[in-house]
Design an enzyme around this catalytic site. Sequence first.
Site, PDB file in Angstrom:
ATOM      1  N   LYS A   1      -9.079   8.243   3.320  1.00 14.62           N
ATOM      2  CA  LYS A   1      -9.641   6.895   3.206  1.00 14.62           C
ATOM      3  C   LYS A   1     -11.016   6.793   3.866  1.00 14.62           C
ATOM      4  CE  LYS A   1      -5.288   4.297   2.812  1.00 14.62           C
ATOM      5  NZ  LYS A   1      -4.310   5.376   3.033  1.00 14.62           N
TER       6      LYS A   1
ATOM      7  N   CYS B   1       0.808  -1.220   0.000  1.00 16.62           N
ATOM      8  CA  CYS B   1       0.000   0.000   0.000  1.00 16.62           C
ATOM      9  C   CYS B   1       0.839   1.267   0.000  1.00 16.62           C
ATOM     10  CB  CYS B   1      -0.953  -0.014   1.191  1.00 16.62           C
ATOM     11  SG  CYS B   1      -1.998  -1.484   1.204  1.00 16.62           S
TER      12      CYS B   1
ATOM     13  N   PHE C   1       1.818  -3.470   3.969  1.00 14.37           N
ATOM     14  CA  PHE C   1       2.186  -4.783   4.500  1.00 14.37           C
ATOM     15  C   PHE C   1       3.650  -5.068   4.163  1.00 14.37           C
ATOM     16  CE2 PHE C   1      -2.326  -6.873   4.328  1.00 14.37           C
ATOM     17  CZ  PHE C   1      -2.709  -6.091   5.390  1.00 14.37           C
TER      18      PHE C   1
ATOM     19  N   GLU D   1       0.085   5.044  13.876  1.00 16.73           N
ATOM     20  CA  GLU D   1       0.412   6.263  13.141  1.00 16.73           C
ATOM     21  C   GLU D   1       0.219   7.505  14.014  1.00 16.73           C
ATOM     22  OE1 GLU D   1      -0.406   8.341   8.789  1.00 16.73           O
ATOM     23  OE2 GLU D   1      -1.789   6.778   9.513  1.00 16.73           O
TER      24      GLU D   1
ATOM     25  N   HIS E   1      -1.971   7.932   6.578  1.00 18.31           N
ATOM     26  CA  HIS E   1      -2.329   6.650   5.963  1.00 18.31           C
ATOM     27  C   HIS E   1      -3.738   6.283   6.422  1.00 18.31           C
ATOM     28  CE1 HIS E   1      -1.609   2.936   3.908  1.00 18.31           C
ATOM     29  NE2 HIS E   1      -1.727   2.202   5.002  1.00 18.31           N
TER      30      HIS E   1
ATOM     31  N   HIS F   1      -9.661   2.187   0.971  1.00 16.60           N
ATOM     32  CA  HIS F   1      -8.230   1.936   0.802  1.00 16.60           C
ATOM     33  C   HIS F   1      -7.954   1.484  -0.629  1.00 16.60           C
ATOM     34  CE1 HIS F   1      -4.159   1.217   1.442  1.00 16.60           C
ATOM     35  NE2 HIS F   1      -4.192   0.545   2.586  1.00 16.60           N
TER      36      HIS F   1
END
Length: 415
Positions: free
Chosen positions: A337, A165, A403, A316, A305, A342
């Site tokens: 998002k 991502c 990831f 985060e 994010h 996402h």
Amino acid sequence: MELKRVVVTGLGALTPIGNTVAAFWQGLSTGVSGASLITRFDPEPYKCKIACEVKGFETSDFFDRKEGRTLDLFTQYGLVAADEAIADAGWTDDNIDRSRVGVIWGSGMGGVRSFQDEAMEFQRGGCVPRFSPFLIPRTITDICAGYISIRHGLQGPNYATTAACATSGVAIADAFNTIRLGKADAIIAGGSEAAVIEMGIGGFGVMRALSTRNDDPQTASRPFDRDRDGFVLGEGAAALVLEEYEHAKARGAKIYAELTGYGLTADAHHITAPHPDGRGAAMAMRLAVEESEMSLNDVDHINTHGTSTPMGDIAESTGIANLFGPHAKDIAINSTKSMTGHMLGAAGAAEAVATVLALYNGLVPPTINHFTDDPALPELDYSFGKEAKQRNIHFALSNAFGFGGHNVTLAFRKM
């Protein structure tokens, strides 16, 4: 060697809340949710039945029948976004040298739709090994970069990035380096993804990464809310034209913002879970600010994010609070998002476009779908609400994590 300055001169977007940059920005500014029940296939067998699909996209509107058959949807999305960014940049044969322009494009999953379709067709065929001659060109992740270069005759550096991502954020960072080292005058950088398919919903679903708030899709993506239960899978594409500053100025280009630095780090912690204290994220943000020759107190806005996952949002936020100290409360933080879902490998580019537009327009888009404060989160300005808020932004960051522990932060400055 003196490093070149890099600016943004064109934008393109194809998203769940708008199929052009103007529509995307309108959706962001007014707090539109792109989530709904899945229409691409029957989601009934799956625990997650919702997604943020691109709406109103018809292949025939952009490609003839023959071309459309050879292109996976992720490549179609990428070509449309790149076309818009190039048109926005105002390139002509008189003001650019196409041998000095490249494409760096990313996708987290590439042509996974074509891969799934071919695998299912092969299974139905029994022992007869029948495959489409377009199988490989449809599925390989670098093919979109190749098609963009062919479509526009761009002969400079051309390749793909993959970092889950964080993918398209890394593509933008690579483009930045290529231009400031003088190896290209301009680069089309971005990413595209089309993974709202059975494999996508099933694969992420079995990891318990997805929201299962099927009875209320539009509020399912809830970054930083106490009751968040996972992300909503999105799709689409976004593109930025990055250009050497003197080159852009010489041809009288419109300049949205300057890309001043980036940070790339790894959590080195877990294949899917972020480091609990956001250590890698904080390092990436610090590196981006330092490379920009700015101070931490100069940061006005962070497009996070912000996936709406229980662990990710805490990590985060904690990283931001630890890095910026008392100044953290003065930073306008948001998560797009909450509206787009996402977009996986396209997320970094879409959120970079949003960050650039926030700088350019002096508006911070909201983080929608907030109902209940989470006591586990530090007290920050998360921009909760339904509409954009006016703010004079001079310096902003855009985060994308993936990831594998990949972290990228991009730093943009107002021109």
